[in-house]
Design a protein around this motif. Structure first.
Motif, PDB file in Angstrom:
ATOM      1  N   MET A  35       0.814  -1.204   0.000  1.00 36.96           N
ATOM      2  CA  MET A  35       0.000   0.000   0.000  1.00 36.96           C
ATOM      3  C   MET A  35       0.853   1.262   0.000  1.00 36.96           C
ATOM      4  O   MET A  35       0.435   2.309  -0.459  1.00 36.96           O
ATOM      5  CB  MET A  35      -0.919   0.008   1.230  1.00 36.96           C
ATOM      6  CG  MET A  35      -2.006  -1.049   1.181  1.00 36.96           C
ATOM      7  SD  MET A  35      -3.109  -0.849  -0.217  1.00 36.96           S
ATOM      8  CE  MET A  35      -3.782   0.764   0.133  1.00 36.96           C
ATOM      9  N   MET A  36       2.092   1.182   0.502  1.00 36.95           N
ATOM     10  CA  MET A  36       2.950   2.358   0.515  1.00 36.95           C
ATOM     11  C   MET A  36       3.351   2.774  -0.890  1.00 36.95           C
ATOM     12  O   MET A  36       3.834   3.888  -1.092  1.00 36.95           O
ATOM     13  CB  MET A  36       4.191   2.113   1.369  1.00 36.95           C
ATOM     14  CG  MET A  36       3.910   1.979   2.858  1.00 36.95           C
ATOM     15  SD  MET A  36       2.997   3.390   3.542  1.00 36.95           S
ATOM     16  CE  MET A  36       4.186   4.710   3.295  1.00 36.95           C
ATOM     17  N   LYS A  37       3.141   1.892  -1.870  1.00 31.20           N
ATOM     18  CA  LYS A  37       3.412   2.256  -3.262  1.00 31.20           C
ATOM     19  C   LYS A  37       2.448   3.335  -3.748  1.00 31.20           C
ATOM     20  O   LYS A  37       2.694   3.980  -4.768  1.00 31.20           O
ATOM     21  CB  LYS A  37       3.307   1.020  -4.151  1.00 31.20           C
ATOM     22  CG  LYS A  37       4.383  -0.032  -3.868  1.00 31.20           C
ATOM     23  CD  LYS A  37       4.218  -1.239  -4.776  1.00 31.20           C
ATOM     24  CE  LYS A  37       5.293  -2.282  -4.500  1.00 31.20           C
ATOM     25  NZ  LYS A  37       5.138  -3.472  -5.353  1.00 31.20           N
ATOM     26  N   ASN A  38       1.356   3.505  -3.029  1.00 32.38           N
ATOM     27  CA  ASN A  38       0.381   4.528  -3.396  1.00 32.38           C
ATOM     28  C   ASN A  38       0.783   5.914  -2.892  1.00 32.38           C
ATOM     29  O   ASN A  38       0.071   6.883  -3.117  1.00 32.38           O
ATOM     30  CB  ASN A  38      -0.998   4.169  -2.831  1.00 32.38           C
ATOM     31  CG  ASN A  38      -1.552   2.899  -3.458  1.00 32.38           C
ATOM     32  OD1 ASN A  38      -1.334   2.633  -4.636  1.00 32.38           O
ATOM     33  ND2 ASN A  38      -2.255   2.111  -2.659  1.00 32.38           N
ATOM     34  N   TYR A  39       1.913   6.003  -2.180  1.00 28.97           N
ATOM     35  CA  TYR A  39       2.356   7.267  -1.606  1.00 28.97           C
ATOM     36  C   TYR A  39       3.749   7.632  -2.104  1.00 28.97           C
ATOM     37  O   TYR A  39       4.590   6.768  -2.339  1.00 28.97           O
ATOM     38  CB  TYR A  39       2.371   7.191  -0.072  1.00 28.97           C
ATOM     39  CG  TYR A  39       0.997   7.065   0.548  1.00 28.97           C
ATOM     40  CD1 TYR A  39       0.261   8.191   0.883  1.00 28.97           C
ATOM     41  CD2 TYR A  39       0.427   5.810   0.791  1.00 28.97           C
ATOM     42  CE1 TYR A  39      -1.000   8.083   1.458  1.00 28.97           C
ATOM     43  CE2 TYR A  39      -0.827   5.685   1.361  1.00 28.97           C
ATOM     44  CZ  TYR A  39      -1.536   6.832   1.692  1.00 28.97           C
ATOM     45  OH  TYR A  39      -2.785   6.721   2.256  1.00 28.97           O
ATOM     46  N   LYS A  40       3.967   8.915  -2.244  1.00 34.11           N
ATOM     47  CA  LYS A  40       5.266   9.442  -2.643  1.00 34.11           C
ATOM     48  C   LYS A  40       5.809  10.320  -1.520  1.00 34.11           C
ATOM     49  O   LYS A  40       5.136  11.229  -1.062  1.00 34.11           O
ATOM     50  CB  LYS A  40       5.124  10.267  -3.930  1.00 34.11           C
ATOM     51  CG  LYS A  40       6.405  10.977  -4.366  1.00 34.11           C
ATOM     52  CD  LYS A  40       6.135  11.861  -5.570  1.00 34.11           C
ATOM     53  CE  LYS A  40       7.377  12.656  -5.962  1.00 34.11           C
ATOM     54  NZ  LYS A  40       7.118  13.566  -7.099  1.00 34.11           N
ATOM     55  N   ALA A  41       7.051  10.011  -1.086  1.00 36.10           N
ATOM     56  CA  ALA A  41       7.664  10.791  -0.009  1.00 36.10           C
ATOM     57  C   ALA A  41       8.060  12.173  -0.523  1.00 36.10           C
ATOM     58  O   ALA A  41       8.725  12.300  -1.555  1.00 36.10           O
ATOM     59  CB  ALA A  41       8.872  10.057   0.549  1.00 36.10           C
ATOM     60  N   ILE A  42       7.670  13.202   0.215  1.00 38.05           N
ATOM     61  CA  ILE A  42       7.989  14.588  -0.155  1.00 38.05           C
ATOM     62  C   ILE A  42       9.162  15.118   0.672  1.00 38.05           C
ATOM     63  O   ILE A  42      10.074  15.749   0.136  1.00 38.05           O
ATOM     64  CB  ILE A  42       6.764  15.503   0.049  1.00 38.05           C
ATOM     65  CG1 ILE A  42       5.570  14.964  -0.751  1.00 38.05           C
ATOM     66  CG2 ILE A  42       7.096  16.935  -0.370  1.00 38.05           C
ATOM     67  CD1 ILE A  42       5.796  14.890  -2.250  1.00 38.05           C
ATOM     68  N   GLY A  43       9.175  14.881   1.956  1.00 39.03           N
ATOM     69  CA  GLY A  43      10.252  15.363   2.807  1.00 39.03           C
ATOM     70  C   GLY A  43      10.030  14.978   4.253  1.00 39.03           C
ATOM     71  O   GLY A  43       8.898  14.709   4.674  1.00 39.03           O
ATOM     72  N   LYS A  44      11.095  14.934   5.020  1.00 39.34           N
ATOM     73  CA  LYS A  44      11.030  14.565   6.424  1.00 39.34           C
ATOM     74  C   LYS A  44      10.534  15.747   7.246  1.00 39.34           C
ATOM     75  O   LYS A  44      11.002  16.872   7.082  1.00 39.34           O
ATOM     76  CB  LYS A  44      12.414  14.126   6.900  1.00 39.34           C
ATOM     77  CG  LYS A  44      12.440  13.520   8.289  1.00 39.34           C
ATOM     78  CD  LYS A  44      13.827  12.983   8.589  1.00 39.34           C
ATOM     79  CE  LYS A  44      13.918  12.365   9.961  1.00 39.34           C
ATOM     80  NZ  LYS A  44      15.268  11.827  10.231  1.00 39.34           N
ATOM     81  N   ILE A  45       9.587  15.472   8.138  1.00 39.02           N
ATOM     82  CA  ILE A  45       9.028  16.515   8.991  1.00 39.02           C
ATOM     83  C   ILE A  45       9.709  16.534  10.349  1.00 39.02           C
ATOM     84  O   ILE A  45      10.060  17.582  10.873  1.00 39.02           O
ATOM     85  CB  ILE A  45       7.509  16.317   9.164  1.00 39.02           C
ATOM     86  CG1 ILE A  45       6.809  16.398   7.810  1.00 39.02           C
ATOM     87  CG2 ILE A  45       6.935  17.346  10.126  1.00 39.02           C
ATOM     88  CD1 ILE A  45       5.323  16.094   7.878  1.00 39.02           C
ATOM     89  N   GLY A  46       9.903  15.377  10.932  1.00 37.16           N
ATOM     90  CA  GLY A  46      10.516  15.301  12.256  1.00 37.16           C
ATOM     91  C   GLY A  46      10.849  13.875  12.612  1.00 37.16           C
ATOM     92  O   GLY A  46      10.504  12.925  11.899  1.00 37.16           O
ATOM     93  N   GLU A  47      11.564  13.713  13.732  1.00 36.34           N
ATOM     94  CA  GLU A  47      11.972  12.384  14.182  1.00 36.34           C
ATOM     95  C   GLU A  47      11.969  12.335  15.695  1.00 36.34           C
ATOM     96  O   GLU A  47      12.377  13.287  16.368  1.00 36.34           O
ATOM     97  CB  GLU A  47      13.361  12.043  13.647  1.00 36.34           C
ATOM     98  CG  GLU A  47      13.819  10.635  13.997  1.00 36.34           C
ATOM     99  CD  GLU A  47      15.105  10.237  13.291  1.00 36.34           C
ATOM    100  OE1 GLU A  47      15.522   9.079  13.432  1.00 36.34           O
ATOM    101  OE2 GLU A  47      15.686  11.103  12.601  1.00 36.34           O
ATOM    102  N   GLY A  48      11.487  11.211  16.244  1.00 34.68           N
ATOM    103  CA  GLY A  48      11.474  10.986  17.678  1.00 34.68           C
ATOM    104  C   GLY A  48      12.208   9.708  18.012  1.00 34.68           C
ATOM    105  O   GLY A  48      12.868   9.092  17.161  1.00 34.68           O
ATOM    106  N   THR A  49      12.094   9.286  19.270  1.00 32.97           N
ATOM    107  CA  THR A  49      12.793   8.094  19.731  1.00 32.97           C
ATOM    108  C   THR A  49      12.285   6.843  19.040  1.00 32.97           C
ATOM    109  O   THR A  49      13.071   5.957  18.693  1.00 32.97           O
ATOM    110  CB  THR A  49      12.606   7.943  21.257  1.00 32.97           C
ATOM    111  OG1 THR A  49      13.025   9.147  21.902  1.00 32.97           O
ATOM    112  CG2 THR A  49      13.429   6.786  21.787  1.00 32.97           C
ATOM    113  N   PHE A  50      10.981   6.766  18.817  1.00 27.96           N
ATOM    114  CA  PHE A  50      10.394   5.541  18.310  1.00 27.96           C
ATOM    115  C   PHE A  50       9.888   5.643  16.871  1.00 27.96           C
ATOM    116  O   PHE A  50       9.398   4.663  16.326  1.00 27.96           O
ATOM    117  CB  PHE A  50       9.220   5.113  19.206  1.00 27.96           C
ATOM    118  CG  PHE A  50       9.601   4.967  20.646  1.00 27.96           C
ATOM    119  CD1 PHE A  50      10.408   3.925  21.068  1.00 27.96           C
ATOM    120  CD2 PHE A  50       9.168   5.883  21.594  1.00 27.96           C
ATOM    121  CE1 PHE A  50      10.760   3.790  22.396  1.00 27.96           C
ATOM    122  CE2 PHE A  50       9.512   5.764  22.921  1.00 27.96           C
ATOM    123  CZ  PHE A  50      10.320   4.709  23.324  1.00 27.96           C
ATOM    124  N   SER A  51       9.965   6.816  16.269  1.00 30.31           N
ATOM    125  CA  SER A  51       9.396   6.972  14.924  1.00 30.31           C
ATOM    126  C   SER A  51       9.991   8.180  14.231  1.00 30.31           C
ATOM    127  O   SER A  51      10.645   9.018  14.853  1.00 30.31           O
ATOM    128  CB  SER A  51       7.871   7.134  15.012  1.00 30.31           C
ATOM    129  OG  SER A  51       7.551   8.326  15.722  1.00 30.31           O
TER     130      SER A  51
END
Length: 424
Positions: A1-17
């Motif tokens: 299902m992730m093939k239906n999405y295109k990554a645009i840019g990183k927003i943020g990052e935490g310890t677990f995600s």
């Protein structure tokens, strides 16, 4: 299902995600994808993820982040939560500003935050990590996000001691072995209110001892009754040198007496004397917001909302005469980051969201009060609504509220480990 999405840019990052801005290739709309760093072995393990349970149970609500899809790839063990995309969080909104937000804007945001907390607590959940980074904004609409640390109010104490970002941690979380209640969310909300009004954190402690010391410097040491209460749930003994407290710094002289009254009610040292979210909504500070709500034209209800059962409210809570509360509740630990597990083979698919597990009884214990009944009605049955992803979500539109101006107020370094960047 992730093939239906295109990554645009990183927003943020935490310890677990980490959170990435995504575009849906089918409808062209933009979403926030929260990609979990933990690997999952089975659907059951995914179903037990606290954040999914909470978002499923709390949606739909105008002040709770909307979860659109849950994508689990059995082959790689990866899990992604597809959520609505917001413009920014409160921390990004106030960072670098020379002048605080107007009190009208603060009132608008705090009313929505209290609404999200009231809805959450009424549904048997408390957040445990309310802070500016987890409060999201889009076109002046505020939504609470990041439910990875939430707990059911009905689960058994003691809970995890080390929870929530230190600067927003309530005294009962610092001074007991996990004996705290949903009232901790109101303390955190009070700290957020002060930070929006002054552009500085209220209690920026360097460690837990410094955190308690800063609280005592402002509020003063607790009464003997409160200390005794805390000692009953602490293995070690502690005694504090008496401090009267300097009072909450009036860095923003323009704040109304009603605003300061609400702030003091939210950061009451003893959780039994701290205001509840529902009582906060009835506070005189929000009189203008309540009047505007009554005059606003009725909005068409979403179909999913018809599946949400109405919960009776104590008549005392419907009064406009605000009084301090004396009530409490209970919870447990955050999601632990596990080691990578052997990967299983199989197709990626969108999984069905789980039902929220509320352990034990359905009646919440309440503390005695001469004028207030428990917020949570006894004997209420809670049916979890089926979450239906909407067909269309508006494209991401940046607001012009964030200002790139160098501040002239004293700046603090926030804890590196606990402070999460970005928002979703």
């Amino acid at each position: 299902m992730m093939k239906n999405y295109k990554a645009i840019g990183k927003i943020g990052e935490g310890t677990f995600s980490e959170v990435v801005k995504m575009q849906n290739l089918r409808d062209g709309n933009y979403y926030a994808c929260k990609q979990m760093k933990q690997h999952f072995e089975s659907i059951d393990q995914v179903n037990n993820l606290r954040e999914i349970q909470a978002l499923r149970h709390l949606n739909p609500h105008p002040n709770i982040l909307t979860l659109h899809e849950v994508v689990f790839d059995r082959k790689s063990g990866s899990l992604a939560l597809i959520c609505e995309l917001m413009d920014m969080n409160i921390y990004e909104l106030i960072r670098g500003r020379r002048h605080p937000l107007s009190e009208k804007k603060i009132m608008h945001y705090m009313y929505q935050l209290c609404k999200s907390l009231d809805h959450m607590h009424r549904n048997g959940i408390f957040h445990r990590d309310v802070k500016p980074e987890n409060i999201l904004i889009k076109q002046d609409v505020l939504k609470l996000g990041d439910f990875g640390s939430c707990r059911s109010i009905y689960s058994k104490q003691p809970y995890t001691e080390y929870i929530s970002t230190r600067w927003y941690r309530a005294p009962e979380c610092l001074l007991t072995d996990g004996f705290y209640t949903y009232k901790m969310d109101l303390w955190s909300a009070g700290c957020v209110l002060y930070e929006m009004a002054s552009l500085q954190p209220l209690f920026p402690g360097a460690n837990e001892l410094d955190q308690i010391s800063r609280i005592h410097d402002v509020i003063g040491t607790p009464t003997g009754k409160t200390i005794t209460k805390f000692k009953r749930s602490r293995a070690m003994s502690f005694d504090f040198t008496f401090k009267k407290g300097s009072g909450i710094p009036l860095l923003t002289a323009s704040l109304s007496p009603q605003c300061l009254s609400l702030l003091h009610a939210m950061v009451a040292y003893d959780p039994d004397e701290r205001i509840t979210a529902h009582q906060a909504l009835q506070h005189p500070y929000f009189q203008e917001q309540r009047a505007a709500e009554k005059q606003a034209p009725a909005r068409p209800r979403r179909k999913a909302s018809a599946l949400c059962p109405k919960r009776p409210v104590a008549p005392e809570l419907l009064s406009n005469n605000w009084q301090p509360a004396q009530e409490g509740s209970k919870q447990k630990q955050p999601l632990k980051q596990e080691e990578d597990h052997p990967r299983r083979h199989g197709p990626a698919y969108v999984m069905a969201l789980p039902k929220l597990k509320l352990s034990g009884v359905t009646k919440q214990p309440s503390y005695s009060s001469p004028a207030l009944q428990s917020v949570f009605a006894p004997g209420t049955t809670r049916k979890v609504p089926v979450l239906r992803p909407p067909k269309c979500v508006g494209p991401n539109q940046k607001t012009d509220t964030q200002k790139d101006i160098q501040p002239n107020l004293r700046q603090y370094r926030r804890p590196t480990v606990e402070r999460r960047g970005g928002g979703y």
